[in-house]
Design a protein around this motif. Structure first.
Motif, mmCIF file in Angstrom:
data_model
loop_
_atom_site.group_PDB
_atom_site.id
_atom_site.type_symbol
_atom_site.label_atom_id
_atom_site.label_comp_id
_atom_site.label_asym_id
_atom_site.label_seq_id
_atom_site.Cartn_x
_atom_site.Cartn_y
_atom_site.Cartn_z
ATOM 1 N N ALA A 193 -0.002 4.519 5.568
ATOM 2 C CA ALA A 193 -0.948 4.128 4.522
ATOM 3 C C ALA A 193 -1.426 2.703 4.724
ATOM 4 C CB ALA A 193 -0.306 4.284 3.146
ATOM 5 N N LEU B 48 -4.267 3.434 -2.648
ATOM 6 C CA LEU B 48 -5.071 3.993 -1.567
ATOM 7 C C LEU B 48 -6.208 4.860 -2.097
ATOM 8 C CD1 LEU B 48 -3.863 5.233 1.851
ATOM 9 C CD2 LEU B 48 -5.506 6.606 0.583
ATOM 10 N N ASP B 49 -5.906 5.762 -3.014
ATOM 11 C CA ASP B 49 -6.948 6.654 -3.513
ATOM 12 C C ASP B 49 -8.040 5.906 -4.271
ATOM 13 O OD1 ASP B 49 -5.970 9.110 -2.537
ATOM 14 O OD2 ASP B 49 -4.560 9.285 -4.192
ATOM 15 N N VAL C 217 0.841 -1.204 0.000
ATOM 16 C CA VAL C 217 0.000 0.000 0.000
ATOM 17 C C VAL C 217 0.875 1.253 0.000
ATOM 18 C CG1 VAL C 217 -2.122 0.977 0.996
ATOM 19 C CG2 VAL C 217 -1.509 -1.383 1.498
ATOM 20 N N ARG D 213 -4.412 2.150 6.887
ATOM 21 C CA ARG D 213 -5.748 2.344 6.304
ATOM 22 C C ARG D 213 -6.308 1.008 5.815
ATOM 23 N NH1 ARG D 213 -9.635 6.532 5.510
ATOM 24 N NH2 ARG D 213 -10.702 6.209 3.536
ATOM 25 N N ALA D 214 -5.477 0.218 5.130
ATOM 26 C CA ALA D 214 -5.930 -1.092 4.652
ATOM 27 C C ALA D 214 -6.232 -2.004 5.832
ATOM 28 C CB ALA D 214 -4.880 -1.710 3.740
ATOM 29 N N HIS E 71 -10.660 11.787 2.059
ATOM 30 C CA HIS E 71 -10.591 10.340 1.864
ATOM 31 C C HIS E 71 -11.763 9.659 2.577
ATOM 32 C CE1 HIS E 71 -6.185 11.087 1.008
ATOM 33 N NE2 HIS E 71 -6.535 10.306 0.006
ATOM 34 N N TYR F 138 2.324 4.768 -0.621
ATOM 35 C CA TYR F 138 1.526 5.963 -0.891
ATOM 36 C C TYR F 138 2.120 7.131 -0.111
ATOM 37 C CZ TYR F 138 -2.503 9.155 -0.565
ATOM 38 O OH TYR F 138 -3.318 10.246 -0.610
ATOM 39 N N ASP G 101 3.737 -0.639 3.727
ATOM 40 C CA ASP G 101 3.999 0.510 2.864
ATOM 41 C C ASP G 101 5.453 0.915 3.054
ATOM 42 O OD1 ASP G 101 4.151 1.951 5.276
ATOM 43 O OD2 ASP G 101 2.117 2.710 5.123
ATOM 44 N N VAL H 144 -6.921 8.951 7.247
ATOM 45 C CA VAL H 144 -5.969 7.893 6.865
ATOM 46 C C VAL H 144 -4.937 7.680 7.962
ATOM 47 C CG1 VAL H 144 -4.166 7.243 5.222
ATOM 48 C CG2 VAL H 144 -6.314 8.186 4.387
ATOM 49 N N LEU I 112 -9.066 2.328 -1.512
ATOM 50 C CA LEU I 112 -9.296 2.435 -0.076
ATOM 51 C C LEU I 112 -10.005 3.727 0.313
ATOM 52 C CD1 LEU I 112 -5.816 1.140 1.212
ATOM 53 C CD2 LEU I 112 -7.878 -0.177 0.660
#
Length: 274
Positions: A96, A49-50, A23, A99-100, A63, A25, A90, A232, A53
Motif C-alpha cells: 500500500a 488509500l481508498d 498508509v 501506491r503513495a 482504484h 491498508y 504500511d 496498487v 490515493l
C-alpha cells in the motif's frame, strides 16, 4: 538514482526532518486508521488509500488514479511539502505504501522513500511508537503529473515486456477472488510481488532482483510495464525493478480496468513461470 527504500535505522535518524505517511491498508479490508491510532511512527500522518490515493471505481478499474487536484489536496492535508523528504510505510510489505510513493513521484515529488520491511521492521528495530496523533501542519505540495511513466489500456498491447504482479494462480486464471473475470493480459509474464522480498520481509538485493526478473525475460533492454489487479500492488514490482536498475511504466487500470471492455482479449494458462 537514489534508492526508493529507507531502513528503519535510517528513518529513526531522520525523524524531525522528513514527513512520514502511514498508509496501512488491506485489499477489501477496513481502513487502517484504527491501527494507526493504536500506534505509529512519531509524527506520522495517516493517509487512507481508498479516499486519498484513488478515485472512485469505474471504467478505470477498482482504484483509478486520483485527479491531480484531489491528490494535491490530500497530500497538503497530510503535511507534505515540496522541499521536504517523504517516507511512507504500511504493515503490508510495502504494497500500500508503494501506491503513495508512486503517486508522489508521478506528481513531481523528488524525494520519496518506502520503509523497507514496513511497520514490523520499525517495531523490531526498537523504533518509538506513538499512540497520540498530532495534526500535521498543512503542506504546500504542488502536483505536477507526468514524472513517472504510465501506459493506458490502448497502449498495453504494444508494450514489449508486460509484467503481471499478481499471485500465480490469479495470473493463470485458476482462481479470481476479487474481479469478475479470471486470467491475464495476453503476452504478460508473471513476477508475483511476494518474490521481491526476502524471508525477513525486506526487499532482495539489486543483484537478486535483476536475476529474478531476467528469469522471466525482464532485462530492461525493451520498454517494460507492470500491472496487477487494480494498479496498487503492481508498484511493488515497479520498486523492485527500480532497485534492479530497470525503469518500468505502470498500467494504472490494471486487470480490473482491462476487463471492463469485453472486447479486450483474456488469456489463461496452465503453467507458471519457473
Amino acid at each position: 538514482m537514489a534508492s526508493p527504500l529507507i531502513s528503519a535505522a535510517e528513518l529513526a535518524d531522520a525523524l524531525g526532518s522528513v514527513t512520514v505517511l502511514d498508509v496501512r491498508y488491506r485489499t477489501g479490508g477496513a481502513s487502517g486508521r484504527p491501527e494507526f491510532d493504536a500506534g505509529h511512527v512519531p509524527g506520522a500522518a495517516y493517509v487512507d488509500l481508498d479516499a486519498d490515493l484513488a478515485a472512485p471505481p469505474g471504467v478505470g478499474g477498482r482504484h483509478p488514479l486520483p485527479t491531480p487536484a484531489d491528490f494535491e489536496a490530500a497530500m497538503r492535508r497530510a503535511g507534505v511539502r515540496d522541499d521536504r523528504p517523504v517516507v511512507v510505510y504500511d504493515d503490508w510489505s510495502g504494497l500500500a505504501a508503494g501506491r503513495a510513493w508512486w503517486l508522489l513521484r508521478y506528481h513531481g515529488h523528488v524525494d520519496v522513500r518506502v520503509l523497507d520491511g514496513a511497520w514490523p521492521a520499525w517495531v523490531e528495530s526498537g523504533g518509538v511508537v506513538q499512540a497520540v496523533a498530532v495534526p500535521p501542519e498543512p503542506g504546500d505540495f504542488t502536483a505536477r503529473p507526468g514524472a513517472m511513466p504510465v501506459v493506458e489500456a490502448d497502449g498495453v498491447p504494444d508494450v514489449p515486456v508486460l509484467v503481471d504482479a499478481r499471485a500465480p494462480e490469479r495470473y493463470r486464471g485458476e482462481t479470481e477472488p476479487i474481479d469478475p473475470v479470471a486470467g491475464h493480459i495476453p503476452g504478460a509474464v508473471n513476477v508475483p510481488t511476494t518474490t521481491n522480498l526476502r524471508a525477513d520481509g525486506r526487499f532482495r538485493s539489486p543483484e537478486e532482483l535483476r536475476a529474478l526478473y531476467a528469469a522471466a525475460g525482464v532485462t530492461g533492454e525493451e520498454d517494460t510495464a507492470v500491472y496487477c489487479g487494480s494498479g496498487v500492488t503492481a508498484v511493488h514490482d515497479v520498486i523492485a525493478l527500480e532497485l534492479a536498475g530497470i525503469r518500468a511504466a505502470l498500467y494504472p487500470g490494471s486487470w480490473s480496468g482491462w476487463i471492463t471492455d469485453p472486447r479486450r482479449p483474456v488469456e489463461r494458462s496452465t503453467s507458471a513461470r519457473p
